[in-house]
Design a protein around this motif. Structure first.
Motif, PDB file in Angstrom:
ATOM      1  N   GLN A  69      25.327  20.594  89.475  1.00 21.50           N
ATOM      2  CA  GLN A  69      26.454  19.910  88.912  1.00 21.50           C
ATOM      3  C   GLN A  69      26.927  20.303  87.513  1.00 21.50           C
ATOM      4  OE1 GLN A  69      27.710  16.689  90.315  1.00 21.50           O
ATOM      5  NE2 GLN A  69      27.264  17.913  92.025  1.00 21.50           N
ATOM      6  N   SER A  70      26.312  21.381  87.005  1.00 23.18           N
ATOM      7  CA  SER A  70      26.969  21.785  85.706  1.00 23.18           C
ATOM      8  C   SER A  70      27.994  22.902  86.070  1.00 23.18           C
ATOM      9  CB  SER A  70      25.774  22.234  84.772  1.00 23.18           C
ATOM     10  OG  SER A  70      24.775  21.599  84.604  1.00 23.18           O
ATOM     11  N   PHE A  71      28.920  22.850  85.003  1.00 22.48           N
ATOM     12  CA  PHE A  71      29.771  23.908  85.385  1.00 22.48           C
ATOM     13  C   PHE A  71      30.676  24.345  84.193  1.00 22.48           C
ATOM     14  CE2 PHE A  71      32.733  20.256  85.635  1.00 22.48           C
ATOM     15  CZ  PHE A  71      33.993  20.621  84.882  1.00 22.48           C
ATOM     16  N   ASP A  72      31.199  25.417  84.259  1.00 20.97           N
ATOM     17  CA  ASP A  72      32.038  26.066  82.955  1.00 20.97           C
ATOM     18  C   ASP A  72      33.323  26.685  83.682  1.00 20.97           C
ATOM     19  OD1 ASP A  72      33.481  27.281  81.017  1.00 20.97           O
ATOM     20  OD2 ASP A  72      31.557  27.614  79.973  1.00 20.97           O
ATOM     21  N   ALA A  73      34.400  26.211  83.738  1.00 20.11           N
ATOM     22  CA  ALA A  73      35.768  26.770  84.631  1.00 20.11           C
ATOM     23  C   ALA A  73      35.925  27.790  83.772  1.00 20.11           C
ATOM     24  CB  ALA A  73      36.837  25.553  84.594  1.00 20.11           C
ATOM     25  N   ARG A  74      35.723  28.203  82.537  1.00 19.63           N
ATOM     26  CA  ARG A  74      36.175  29.424  81.902  1.00 19.63           C
ATOM     27  C   ARG A  74      35.361  30.608  82.605  1.00 19.63           C
ATOM     28  NH1 ARG A  74      34.269  27.886  76.340  1.00 19.63           N
ATOM     29  NH2 ARG A  74      32.440  27.476  77.401  1.00 19.63           N
ATOM     30  N   ASP A 111      41.519  22.326  96.055  1.00 21.75           N
ATOM     31  CA  ASP A 111      40.513  22.659  95.221  1.00 21.75           C
ATOM     32  C   ASP A 111      40.968  23.763  94.340  1.00 21.75           C
ATOM     33  OD1 ASP A 111      39.409  20.609  96.085  1.00 21.75           O
ATOM     34  OD2 ASP A 111      37.841  21.689  97.231  1.00 21.75           O
ATOM     35  N   GLY A 112      41.396  24.781  94.886  1.00 22.59           N
ATOM     36  CA  GLY A 112      41.671  26.184  94.159  1.00 22.59           C
ATOM     37  C   GLY A 112      42.729  25.731  92.816  1.00 22.59           C
ATOM     38  N   ARG A 113      43.727  25.140  93.315  1.00 22.61           N
ATOM     39  CA  ARG A 113      44.799  24.830  92.335  1.00 22.61           C
ATOM     40  C   ARG A 113      44.098  23.714  91.201  1.00 22.61           C
ATOM     41  NH1 ARG A 113      47.582  24.714  96.744  1.00 22.61           N
ATOM     42  NH2 ARG A 113      47.733  22.260  97.009  1.00 22.61           N
ATOM     43  N   ALA A 114      43.190  22.857  91.314  1.00 23.34           N
ATOM     44  CA  ALA A 114      42.663  22.065  90.505  1.00 23.34           C
ATOM     45  C   ALA A 114      41.628  22.869  89.714  1.00 23.34           C
ATOM     46  CB  ALA A 114      41.839  21.046  91.197  1.00 23.34           C
ATOM     47  N   TRP A 115      41.091  23.639  90.233  1.00 22.45           N
ATOM     48  CA  TRP A 115      39.984  24.702  89.620  1.00 22.45           C
ATOM     49  C   TRP A 115      40.838  25.445  88.391  1.00 22.45           C
ATOM     50  CZ3 TRP A 115      35.119  24.566  88.275  1.00 22.45           C
ATOM     51  CH2 TRP A 115      34.631  25.746  87.858  1.00 22.45           C
ATOM     52  N   GLN A 116      42.111  26.044  88.857  1.00 23.13           N
ATOM     53  CA  GLN A 116      42.806  26.717  87.857  1.00 23.13           C
ATOM     54  C   GLN A 116      43.497  25.784  86.895  1.00 23.13           C
ATOM     55  OE1 GLN A 116      42.868  29.870  87.832  1.00 23.13           O
ATOM     56  NE2 GLN A 116      41.728  29.973  89.697  1.00 23.13           N
ATOM     57  N   ASP A 117      43.713  24.722  87.167  1.00 23.59           N
ATOM     58  CA  ASP A 117      43.985  23.794  85.819  1.00 23.59           C
ATOM     59  C   ASP A 117      42.968  23.721  84.834  1.00 23.59           C
ATOM     60  OD1 ASP A 117      46.576  23.484  87.023  1.00 23.59           O
ATOM     61  OD2 ASP A 117      46.110  21.582  87.978  1.00 23.59           O
ATOM     62  N   ARG A 119      40.387  25.665  84.440  1.00 27.95           N
ATOM     63  CA  ARG A 119      40.130  26.716  83.796  1.00 27.95           C
ATOM     64  C   ARG A 119      41.123  27.038  82.680  1.00 27.95           C
ATOM     65  NH1 ARG A 119      39.331  31.961  87.085  1.00 27.95           N
ATOM     66  NH2 ARG A 119      37.181  30.882  87.062  1.00 27.95           N
ATOM     67  N   ALA A 120      42.506  26.676  82.685  1.00 31.80           N
ATOM     68  CA  ALA A 120      43.195  26.743  81.654  1.00 31.80           C
ATOM     69  C   ALA A 120      43.137  25.597  80.772  1.00 31.80           C
ATOM     70  CB  ALA A 120      44.756  26.418  82.355  1.00 31.80           C
ATOM     71  N   GLN A 121      42.592  24.611  81.046  1.00 34.98           N
ATOM     72  CA  GLN A 121      42.197  23.465  79.913  1.00 34.98           C
ATOM     73  C   GLN A 121      40.669  24.008  79.386  1.00 34.98           C
ATOM     74  OE1 GLN A 121      41.833  20.053  81.948  1.00 34.98           O
ATOM     75  NE2 GLN A 121      44.060  20.220  82.788  1.00 34.98           N
ATOM     76  N   THR A 158      36.681  19.566  77.224  1.00 35.55           N
ATOM     77  CA  THR A 158      38.040  20.118  77.388  1.00 35.55           C
ATOM     78  C   THR A 158      38.507  20.917  76.303  1.00 35.55           C
ATOM     79  OG1 THR A 158      38.447  18.620  79.095  1.00 35.55           O
ATOM     80  CG2 THR A 158      40.264  20.078  78.373  1.00 35.55           C
ATOM     81  N   GLY A 159      38.818  22.144  76.391  1.00 41.04           N
ATOM     82  CA  GLY A 159      39.150  22.876  75.371  1.00 41.04           C
ATOM     83  C   GLY A 159      38.175  23.054  73.787  1.00 41.04           C
ATOM     84  N   ASN A 160      38.664  22.506  72.946  1.00 40.62           N
ATOM     85  CA  ASN A 160      38.000  22.666  71.695  1.00 40.62           C
ATOM     86  C   ASN A 160      37.769  20.915  71.189  1.00 40.62           C
ATOM     87  OD1 ASN A 160      37.701  25.137  71.101  1.00 40.62           O
ATOM     88  ND2 ASN A 160      39.849  24.996  70.137  1.00 40.62           N
ATOM     89  N   GLU A 161      37.783  20.039  72.191  1.00 37.56           N
ATOM     90  CA  GLU A 161      37.618  18.776  71.681  1.00 37.56           C
ATOM     91  C   GLU A 161      35.823  18.613  71.939  1.00 37.56           C
ATOM     92  OE1 GLU A 161      39.642  16.267  74.821  1.00 37.56           O
ATOM     93  OE2 GLU A 161      41.491  17.237  74.424  1.00 37.56           O
TER      94      GLU A 161
END
Length: 199
Positions: A69-74, A111-117, A119-121, A158-161
């Protein structure tokens, strides 16, 4: 006036340097408890990590759920990265139901598009399992099938928040394998807030 502020600050430091020992109640449910672990454990310390005893269903559940369940989109390859990380602690059937090894799991589609979003965040989420207990307080280990309720803290960023924390109490079903080890065979994530991407 300045002297009072300095003295007040020193008093605060003294109190912080000598914290009151915490009660064992905040680190997990008492032995044999029938009540599911819940929000009172919000400030508890996560269970120790390291080498996992695969013959202990509670240890397997905590380790497997954290990796899944842990993830890091970056840095993760895609929405199925968590399932792939946890694949060796999931039964074959359950891993397949989650899409482990499915072609195109990391790209294309919604899912792929959401993942790219994500990652961008710069989105990421770290799960910590604070406690596990037999669902309903009934230990069914001897039958080769157990259902464990987990007390989980998820810190999402998300980001630097600043991280946002949430608690949940998912339930995992584990089955004992022929070699005496345990694997996760199912999950009820209905109480999970902020489920991992791809699930």
């Amino acid at each position: 006036m300045l002297l009072l502020v300095v003295l007040a600050g020193c008093g605060t430091l003294d109190r912080a340097a000598n914290p009151t020992p915490s009660s064992s109640v905040t680190t997990g449910p008492p032995p044999g408890a029938s009540q599911a672990p819940g929000p009172p454990l919000a400030t508890a310390t996560a269970l120790a990590t390291g080498e996992v005893d695969r013959t202990n269903p509670a240890a397997v559940a905590a380790d497997c759920f954290t990796r899944w369940q842990s993830f890091d989109a970056r840095t993760d390859s895609g929405p199925s990265a968590g399932v792939e990380r946890a694949r060796n602690c999931l039964t074959e059937d359950f891993a397949a139901s989650l899409g482990a090894g499915a072609p195109g799991a990391t790209d294309g589609g919604a899912d792929g598009r959401a993942w790219q979003d994500l990652r961008a965040q710069g989105a990421r989420s770290q799960v910590s399992v604070l406690a596990t207990t037999s669902l309903g307080g009934i230990d069914t280990t001897a039958t080769g099938r157990v259902v464990l309720q987990l007390n989980v803290r998820r810190e999402s960023t998300t980001g630097n928040e600043a991280p946002v924390a949430a608690l949940s109490t998912p339930a995992l079903t584990l089955l004992r394998q022929d070699d005496g080890t345990w694997r996760v065979a199912g999950a009820d994530l209905a109480s999970v807030a902020g489920d991992a991407p791809g699930r």
